[in-house]
Design an enzyme around this catalytic site. Structure first.
Site: not given
Length: 274
Positions: A82, A127, A130, A150
């Site tokens: 992110a 992310g 992910e 995270e």
């Protein structure tokens, strides 16, 4: 919004740009979804998330795309997760409103109906990892560094990591990786099952694998993926029912008829894709 761009040097004749940060390039029946925000190491901003989701929507509706490869233009990163600089500027209310947009990017990749391959070169963190986990297969090279860090910044994996990682490596191993927030280099990542294939070059290896997959029946590929995804985690009896439903969806297809005919005639099939 999309636009056509030239694409010299990648083996594809042209690419379609989705917003500023995502390009889809075609290599026959292989579609390459390219993360192209190099100045931020492909950190996923709101605008980039919208572009990923839009590209996935277009690919999902394209019957000529038999496989999708997720790649990066950055020479040291697949995606670093992110965009924390953007996140830091958002109010709580803005963050709540932004959440569905972020989720749509990850679910867009996860729900692509055809087989998907991530090509991980360099950092794939948070992310970014992910996005790779949302693919069916992960090809990486020796530069790869993956992880879900995270909790080290006060949040949790929110792009599917807490659900996708244990499905790959088991609950205890996933817990250790998420709770420790540690980064894992390529050799250990392959040993732990965080990546599937180590190649000399991630993009080349992923495109070659996708090309081999794309030679098969597009109807069969989508049905097989559906059975694998929907049957995962079910008890055996329920899983076999999922498989039977997928079999019935292809048993009387044009692809099945062509595949059998081509086998008997000792030639390559010409898939009708229906």
């Amino acid at each position: 919004m999309t636009s056509e761009i030239s694409d010299s040097g990648t083996g594809a004749a042209a690419g379609q740009r989705f917003g500023e940060y995502v390009v889809v390039r075609r290599h026959g029946h292989v579609a390459e979804l390219v993360l192209d925000r190099p100045k931020a190491m492909n950190a996923v901003s709101t605008a980039m998330a919208r572009s990923i989701a839009a590209a996935c929507d277009a690919l999902a509706a394209d019957p000529s795309a038999r496989t999708v490869v997720l790649t990066s233009t950055h020479d040291r990163a697949f995606c670093v997760g992110a965009d924390l600089k953007e996140r830091n500027s958002l109010t709580d209310a803005e963050l709540v409103r932004q959440r569905p947009t972020a989720r749509a990017a990850y679910t867009g990749v996860l729900e692509l109906p055809m087989p998907t391959v991530a090509a991980v070169h360099g950092f794939a963190l948070g992310g970014g990892f992910e996005l790779a986990l949302a693919c069916d297969l992960i090809v990486a090279d020796a530069t790869a560094v993956v992880g879900l860090p995270e909790v080290s910044v006060g949040v949790i994996p929110g792009g599917g990591g807490t659900q996708l990682l244990p499905r790959r490596v088991g609950a205890a191993r996933a817990a250790e990786l998420v709770f420790s927030a540690r980064r894992v280099e390529s050799a250990e990542a392959r040993e732990l099952g965080l990546i599937d294939i180590l190649a000399d070059d991630a993009r080349t290896g992923a495109l070659e694998l996708a090309g081999r997959i794309a030679a098969n029946s597009p109807v069969g590929l989508r049905a097989a993926k559906r059975a694998l995804r929907l049957g995962h985690g079910l008890d055996l009896r329920a899983g076999l029912e999922v498989e039977d439903a997928a079999w019935r969806s292809v048993a009387f297809s044009g692809d099945r008829a062509e595949g059998v005919a081509a086998f008997n005639e000792k030639r390559k099939p010409q898939w009708p894709g229906e």
